[in-house]
Design an enzyme around this catalytic site. Structure first.
Site, PDB file in Angstrom:
ATOM      1  N   SER A   7       5.167   2.644  -1.066  1.00 27.31           N
ATOM      2  CA  SER A   7       6.006   2.856  -2.250  1.00 27.31           C
ATOM      3  C   SER A   7       6.186   1.586  -3.077  1.00 27.31           C
ATOM      4  O   SER A   7       6.525   1.661  -4.265  1.00 27.31           O
ATOM      5  CB  SER A   7       7.372   3.402  -1.828  1.00 27.31           C
ATOM      6  OG  SER A   7       8.039   2.492  -0.968  1.00 27.31           O
ATOM      7  N   GLU A  26      12.405  -3.648   3.647  1.00 27.65           N
ATOM      8  CA  GLU A  26      11.601  -2.752   4.481  1.00 27.65           C
ATOM      9  C   GLU A  26      12.180  -2.635   5.889  1.00 27.65           C
ATOM     10  O   GLU A  26      11.476  -2.283   6.830  1.00 27.65           O
ATOM     11  CB  GLU A  26      10.153  -3.246   4.547  1.00 27.65           C
ATOM     12  CG  GLU A  26       9.400  -3.112   3.234  1.00 27.65           C
ATOM     13  CD  GLU A  26       9.086  -1.663   2.880  1.00 27.65           C
ATOM     14  OE1 GLU A  26       9.375  -0.771   3.700  1.00 27.65           O
ATOM     15  OE2 GLU A  26       8.560  -1.428   1.782  1.00 27.65           O
ATOM     16  N   TYR A  28       0.821  -1.211   0.000  1.00 28.85           N
ATOM     17  CA  TYR A  28       0.000   0.000   0.000  1.00 28.85           C
ATOM     18  C   TYR A  28       0.856   1.263   0.000  1.00 28.85           C
ATOM     19  O   TYR A  28       0.318   2.373  -0.025  1.00 28.85           O
ATOM     20  CB  TYR A  28      -0.925   0.005   1.227  1.00 28.85           C
ATOM     21  CG  TYR A  28      -0.187  -0.194   2.538  1.00 28.85           C
ATOM     22  CD1 TYR A  28       0.431   0.873   3.183  1.00 28.85           C
ATOM     23  CD2 TYR A  28      -0.087  -1.454   3.114  1.00 28.85           C
ATOM     24  CE1 TYR A  28       1.118   0.697   4.373  1.00 28.85           C
ATOM     25  CE2 TYR A  28       0.593  -1.644   4.306  1.00 28.85           C
ATOM     26  CZ  TYR A  28       1.197  -0.573   4.929  1.00 28.85           C
ATOM     27  OH  TYR A  28       1.889  -0.759   6.103  1.00 28.85           O
TER      28      TYR A  28
END
Length: 234
Positions: free
Chosen positions: A13, A87, A11
């Site tokens: 980048s 991430e 949801y």
């Protein structure tokens, strides 16, 4: 579905092909446009003041809020591990299994997505940078998310640095300390990551100590002298 294949819901980048495929070298088998109706987009992942104060997250949706839309990618276990690593190796996000609704036919699938590891109260959420928000807007446009959702993203307030000498000097001083720390954390994540893409628990505690020290420095010391670097008023 095979245990080696996962649906990952992006949801932020990672909706953008330039980021997900080209930069992060992840090759989804296919993708679907989807929504998680129980949650909404927020910015509760604490970043670095003056540069990227907040990153995207999701939280339980209140009645008047718009569901979070995004892209459900079908990934191998290895690519899912790479997502976790790129991430932050588990320092900013935890994984969660939620139900997503495909926009193509209204069917439901189980997806793995990322949620903030620290549940920051919404009153303490900071603003995303214009750079970061631009990636989300471009990704939503590229994947043709619903127009009303794209409009919600375009209307999202962002952190806007000022051009004053005082602010620029304050940012330079802050960056001289904390951007070096951020770079050290990035190096450690890559060196300490396990087979699952996550870092050891002791490093999470070290990271948390540094994160909250940085934000205490910003909120109660640095911002008083040089101006706020998170776009909000306290």
């Amino acid at each position: 579905m095979s245990d080696d294949i996962h649906w990952y819901f992006a949801y932020g980048s990672n909706m953008l092909e330039e980021v997900f495929v080209k930069r992060r070298k992840i090759q989804p088998r296919k993708y679907e446009i989807a929504a998680i109706n129980t949650h909404t987009l927020c910015f509760n992942v604490m970043g670095v003041p003056y540069t990227d104060p907040a990153m995207g997250g999701i939280r339980l949706r209140e009645e008047q809020e718009i569901p979070v839309y995004g892209v459900a990618y079908q990934l191998t276990s290895e690519d899912m591990r790479r997502v976790i690593l790129t991430e932050g190796g588990g320092i900013a996000y935890n994984t969660a299994t939620l139900t997503a609704t495909l926009q193509r036919d209204g069917s439901s699938i189980s997806v793995t997505t990322l949620v903030a590891r620290h549940q920051v109260d919404r009153s303490w959420e900071r603003l995303p940078s214009r750079r970061y928000m631009g990636l989300l807007i471009r990704g939503a446009h590229e994947k043709s998310l619903p127009i009303e959702y794209q409009e919600r993203m375009v209307s999202q307030p962002t952190f806007e640095p000022t051009s004053s000498l005082r602010f620029r000097l304050g940012k330079k001083i802050f960056d001289s300390i904390w951007q070096r720390v951020a770079r050290w954390i990035e190096i450690c994540v890559h060196r300490l990551k396990g087979d699952d893409g996550e870092v050891p628990r002791w490093f999470l505690k070290t990271f948390d100590c540094l994160l909250w020290t940085m934000w205490f420095h910003h909120d109660y010391l640095h911002s008083i002298l040089w101006g706020r670097g998170d776009g909000v008023c306290r």
